[in-house]
Design an enzyme around this catalytic site. Structure first.
Site, PDB file in Angstrom:
ATOM      1  CG  ASP A   1      -1.532   1.265   1.546  1.00  0.00           C
ATOM      2  OD1 ASP A   1      -1.332   1.799   2.652  1.00  0.00           O
ATOM      3  OD2 ASP A   1      -2.225   1.782   0.657  1.00  0.00           O
ATOM      4  NE  ARG A   2       0.695   7.539  -2.510  1.00  0.00           N
ATOM      5  CZ  ARG A   2       0.241   8.600  -3.175  1.00  0.00           C
ATOM      6  NH1 ARG A   2       0.417   8.701  -4.496  1.00  0.00           N
ATOM      7  NH2 ARG A   2      -0.404   9.557  -2.565  1.00  0.00           N
ATOM      8  CG  ASP A   3      -1.106   7.636   0.490  1.00  0.00           C
ATOM      9  OD1 ASP A   3      -2.116   7.657  -0.251  1.00  0.00           O
ATOM     10  OD2 ASP A   3      -0.018   8.127   0.169  1.00  0.00           O
TER      11      ASP A   3
ATOM     12  CB  SER B   1     -11.151   8.016  -3.300  1.00  0.00           C
ATOM     13  OG  SER B   1     -10.752   8.647  -2.111  1.00  0.00           O
TER      14      SER B   1
ATOM     15  CE  LYS C   1      -5.177  -0.479  -1.532  1.00  0.00           C
ATOM     16  NZ  LYS C   1      -3.821  -0.198  -1.000  1.00  0.00           N
TER      17      LYS C   1
ATOM     18  CG  ASP D   1      -1.891   2.234   6.507  1.00  0.00           C
ATOM     19  OD1 ASP D   1      -2.129   3.341   6.974  1.00  0.00           O
ATOM     20  OD2 ASP D   1      -2.221   1.907   5.352  1.00  0.00           O
TER      21      ASP D   1
HETATM   22 MG    MG Z   1      -2.773   3.172   3.627  1.00  0.00          MG
END
Ligand code: MG
Length: 361
Positions: free
Chosen positions: A199-201, A244, A288, A313
């Site tokens: 995942d990125r953020d 989004s 997701k 996360d």
């Molecule tokens: Mg995340």
């Protein structure tokens, strides 16, 4: 939990069956169940009722059973402190035992130093705690004279026995680690990892909501090393990220791409990037916790989702993994909710621990 349980052969083969480092019930079952769930399978409850009579046992059985505390050390090393919650087993009384034993040691020390008042106070504390423990264990029993005597004697013996076994288990875990035998086994399951999908953020970089500005990108500690180690081991690395903000008009696709290029420079290079630009109302199959991004990423590496590990996360990350048949690992941060941690099949402290586990042989 385990009196009447059936596993499919394929799932047992996937995780390598029971870990023989657990010689006693019920930890070996809990370990197997967590491994099975971690590999993306589900355990469902049926309706059959099974009669599981209590075996005949001598009066010391409850003290001998404390040997299982040694296995708890391995369970904790493998799954973290919350392993009992994740395995849905009852909480342990270890802290209570520690307090009881502290009273006993305090009383003995006071006696040795000739402190009568101190020994009385500590002794009274120990007796009260032991009596309460015995009373709790007698609740609902027949309370024959023999039963009451057994409960009082064993209630005095259980706390020190439990603590001694736990310490023994911790020493064994440390000793095994020094000998190159880490708590996380499962060569068979881990050997199957061909790609890791981050995942990125909040996972690779600190989360800045709807970020379109590369200058505020801050990688998470250890992200660059984690990616490099996986690449060096020949494991594919990709990013799967929900953005989004694009659908909501808060960001443009080119802004997201600029941030992604910056992250790729900071922590990468990463093999592939997959972005879901949709919002909940768009009913897409890629946002997701839907499985779309995982499927696309697996296909880009030419591997099956079951050969991928999704690292994220939030609950949505591990749910996306499960939906696609991949393995999901949660690396919680301050924003991760406790329910998400509890529900996650595998939880690790940081990216270094994730890579350690994936590369463990
Ligand atoms: Mg995340």
């Amino acid at each position: 939990v385990t009196a009447d349980l059936a596993y499919r052969r394929a799932s047992l083969e996937h995780v390598g069956g029971f870990d023989e480092r657990f010689p006693r019930a019920y930890r070996e079952n809990s370990d197997l169940a967590l491994q099975i769930i971690g590999a993306g399978y589900r355990i469902v409850q049926g309706r059959r009722t099974t009669r599981h009579p209590v075996a005949r046992a001598d009066w010391m059985v409850s003290v001998r059973k404390q040997a299982g505390n040694a296995d708890d050390a391995l369970m904790r090393a493998r799954y973290g402190r919350a392993w009992r919650t994740r395995a849905r087993t009852s909480p342990t009384s270890l802290l209570g035992y520690l307090i009881t034993c502290a009273f006993l040691v305090g009383a003995a020390a006071a006696v040795c130093r000739g402190r009568r008042r101190g020994s009385l106070a500590f002794g009274l504390g120990w007796m009260t705690r032991t009596a309460c423990f015995a009373a709790r264990r007698l609740r609902g029993s027949r309370r024959t004279r023999r039963e009451v005597a057994t409960m009082i004697v064993t209630s005095a013996l259980i706390p020190p026995a439990a603590l001694a076994h736990r310490v023994r288990g911790e020493i064994r875990v440390q000793r095994d680690a020094r000998r190159g035998r880490p708590a996380h086994r499962r060569d068979t399951a881990r050997a199957g990892v061909r790609a890791v999908l981050f995942d990125r953020d909040g996972t690779l970089v600190h989360d800045v909501p709807y970020n379109g500005d590369p200058s505020v990108v801050r990688p998470v500690d250890g992200a660059r090393t984690a990616v490099a180690r996986l690449r060096a081991a020949g494991i594919g690395v990709a990013v799967i990220t929900n953005q989004s903000g694009i659908s909501r008009g808060l960001l443009t696709r080119s802004q997201v791409d600029a941030v992604n290029r910056c992250i790729d420079r900071e922590v990468g290079p990463l093999d592939h990037w997959f972005v879901c630009p949709h919002d909940d109302g768009d009913h897409c199959t890629c946002r997701k916790p839907a499985a779309g991004l995982v499927h696309r990423a697996a296909a880009s590496f030419g591997v099956r989702p079951s050969e991928c590990v999704v690292v994220g996360d939030t609950g949505a990350d591990v749910e996306a993994a499960a939906a696609a048949g991949a393995r999901g690992v949660l690396v919680p941060n301050r924003r991760t909710r406790m329910e998400e941690v509890r529900a996650a099949p595998e939880v690790l402290d940081d990216l270094a621990a994730v890579v350690d586990r994936i590369l463990a042989r």
